[in-house]
Write an enzyme that holds these catalytic residues in place. Structure first.
Site, short mmCIF file in Angstrom:
data_model
loop_
_atom_site.label_atom_id
_atom_site.label_comp_id
_atom_site.label_asym_id
_atom_site.label_seq_id
_atom_site.Cartn_x
_atom_site.Cartn_y
_atom_site.Cartn_z
N LYS A 178 0.83 -1.21 0.00
CA LYS A 178 0.00 0.00 0.00
C LYS A 178 0.86 1.26 0.00
CE LYS A 178 -2.33 -1.29 3.67
NZ LYS A 178 -1.78 -2.68 3.82
N THR A 179 1.89 1.28 0.83
CA THR A 179 2.79 2.44 0.85
C THR A 179 3.53 2.58 -0.47
OG1 THR A 179 3.10 2.19 3.25
CG2 THR A 179 4.72 3.51 2.06
N ASP B 79 -1.15 6.79 6.32
CA ASP B 79 -1.17 5.37 6.63
C ASP B 79 -2.06 5.13 7.85
OD1 ASP B 79 -0.55 2.73 6.35
OD2 ASP B 79 1.43 2.86 7.29
N THR C 57 -5.62 -1.12 7.15
CA THR C 57 -5.68 -2.58 7.29
C THR C 57 -7.04 -3.01 7.82
OG1 THR C 57 -4.69 -2.37 9.50
CG2 THR C 57 -3.20 -2.81 7.65
N ARG D 1 6.40 -8.33 1.65
CA ARG D 1 7.31 -7.83 2.70
C ARG D 1 8.01 -8.99 3.41
NH1 ARG D 1 4.40 -4.23 6.90
NH2 ARG D 1 4.44 -2.76 5.16
#
Length: 359
Positions: free
Chosen positions: A87-88, A132, A181, A240
Site C-alpha cells: 500500500k505504501t 497510513d 488494514t 514484505r
C-alpha cells in the site's frame, strides 16, 4: 555522532591516517545508509514494475492516465488490505506517475485538527498526501479532512470561547491516498469521499517467486529457481515477508556457503529462523500447540491462548490468527478457537473424529 563536538589528536607521523573516531563514523554511516538503501531499492518505481495485484494496477492506471490527459489531479484513493502487500509502495508510485511530491504521515500522528491543518497548508498543487492507517485518525482531524477532500478548503479556528473566529483557508488541489488494514473501521462519510477504492489481495506463490527473483537481482544475489519458489511458498502470501526471508537466506548462504542461494541453502536458513514449510513461525506453532496439546483442540478463548504462549491477546488475534485461519488450521466460533484436522496433522498428531475441517 556528527552533532557532538570533539577534538582529535594525531601524531605527526600518523597525520595521514584515519582516526578511530572517523573510522567508526564511516562504519556507522555506511551501515545505516546500506540498510536504508536496501529498503528503498526493493520498492518498485512505477506501475509497470509492480508485481501482482493486476486488477488494482489496471484500475489505478485508468484513473491516473485519465487525470493526466485532463490535466487535473486524480481522485482521492483508498488502499485497503493486510499489512505488507504494497500500500505504501503504491502511494509512492502514484506520486511518481503523476510527477508530483509525496507527503507522508499516519493516522495516529494526527491527534488534533491543527496537526492536519499544518500539513495541508504546506501542500503544493498536485501533491500526494499519504495517510497510513487512516482509520486511526482522530475525530476532529477527520472532520477537517472532509472539507479539505471535497472543497480544498479548511476552516481554522482562532481564539477560544465567544471570541473565537473561523478563518477560511484555501488549499491547492491535492490527492489524498489513504491506507488501512481495517476498512470496516472507517466512518461512512470518510469512506464515501474517496473516488477510487482498491482492495489489495494476498499474493500467490508464482507472483511471490517473481518478487523474490527481482529482489535478488537488485541485491546482487545469485538464486536458483527452486530456492526462489521455496522462499515464496513460505512467505504467507506477503511480499514484505518474502523480501525479509530472502535477506536472511542471503546471510545464511554467505556465512555457510559461497553466497549462492540454492534450495539447500534456502531450506537450511529457513529452518534456522524457525519458518516451517507452511510459513508458520515459532509463535504460530506455539499457539497451535497450546490449542491442541493443552486444550484438546478447543474451543478455547483468545485470552487463554495468549496466557498459554506468554503473549498479549492482541498479538495472538492480530498477528497469528489471520494467517492460521487463512491457512485452514484454526476456525473461529462463538465459543472460541478450534483447531482443524490440518492443524493436528501439521503438528504430526492424529486428529480425533470430532476435529473440525475436511482434511
Amino acid at each position: 555522532m556528527s552533532d557532538v563536538e570533539r577534538t582529535e589528536f594525531n601524531l605527526p607521523d600518523e597525520a595521514t591516517r584515519t582516526s578511530p573516531l572517523q573510522r567508526n563514523e564511516n562504519v556507522e554511516s555506511e551501515a545505516h545508509t546500506g540498510e536504508h538503501d536496501i529498503e528503498r531499492s526493493l520498492r518498485p518505481k512505477g506501475l509497470d514494475e509492480f508485481i501482482g495485484q493486476p486488477k488494482v494496477k489496471e484500475q489505478l492506471s485508468l484513473v491516473l492516465t485519465g487525470a493526466r490527459n485532463r490535466g487535473v489531479t486524480p481522485d482521492h484513493v483508498l488502499l485497503s488490505g493486510p499489512p505488507g502487500l504494497g500500500k505504501t509502495t503504491m502511494a509512492m508510485i502514484i506520486a511518481q506517475e503523476m510527477g508530483t511530491s509525496l507527503r507522508m504521515t499516519s493516522g495516529p500522528a494526527l491527534e488534533r485538527a491543527g496537526d492536519l491543518a499544518a500539513m495541508l497548508s504546506n501542500l503544493m498543487e498536485g501533491d500526494v498526501l499519504f495517510i497510513d492507517e487512516i482509520h486511526r485518525i482522530a475525530r476532529p482531524a477527520e472532520e477537517m479532512l472532509y472539507m479539505a477532500m471535497e472543497d480544498f478548503r479548511i476552516d481554522v479556528i482562532v481564539g477560544k470561547g465567544p471570541g473565537a473566529t473561523s478563518i477560511p483557508l484555501e488549499i491547492p488541489p491535492f490527492t489524498l491516498v489513504g491506507a488501512t488494514t481495517r476498512a470496516g473501521m472507517l466512518t461512512g462519510p470518510l469512506r464515501d469521499r474517496f473516488g477510487f477504492t482498491a482492495q489489495m489481495e494476498y499474493y500467490n506463490t508464482d507472483d511471490l517467486e517473481h518478487v523474490v527473483t527481482r529482489a535478488a537481482r537488485i541485491l546482487g544475489v545469485e538464486i536458483d529457481k527452486e530456492a526462489a519458489i521455496e522462499i515464496a511458498s513460505r512467505s504467507r502470501g506477503t511480499p514484505r515477508i518474502a523480501n525479509r526471508l530472502l535477506r536472511r537466506v542471503r546471510d545464511f548462504a554467505e556465512v555457510n556457503g559461497d553466497g549462492r542461494v540454492n534450495l539447500v541453502a534456502a531450506q537450511g536458513a529457513l529452518e534456522v529462523f524457525d519458518v516451517d514449510d507452511k510459513g508458520l513461525d515459532r509463535l504460530d506453532r506455539a499457539v497451535l500447540g497450546a490449542l491442541i496439546k493443552g486444550h484438546g483442540g478447543g474451543p478455547v478463548g483468545v485470552n487463554t491462548l495468549a496466557i498459554a504462549v506468554g503473549e498479549e491477546p492482541s498479538t495472538v488475534e492480530e498477528v497469528c490468527e489471520p494467517y492460521l485461519v487463512r491457512a485452514g488450521m484454526i476456525s473461529r466460533s462463538a465459543r472460541g478457537r478450534i483447531a482443524t484436522r490440518l492443524a493436528w496433522k501439521h503438528l504430526g498428531m492424529t486428529p480425533p473424529e470430532t476435529a473440525a475441517g475436511l482434511f
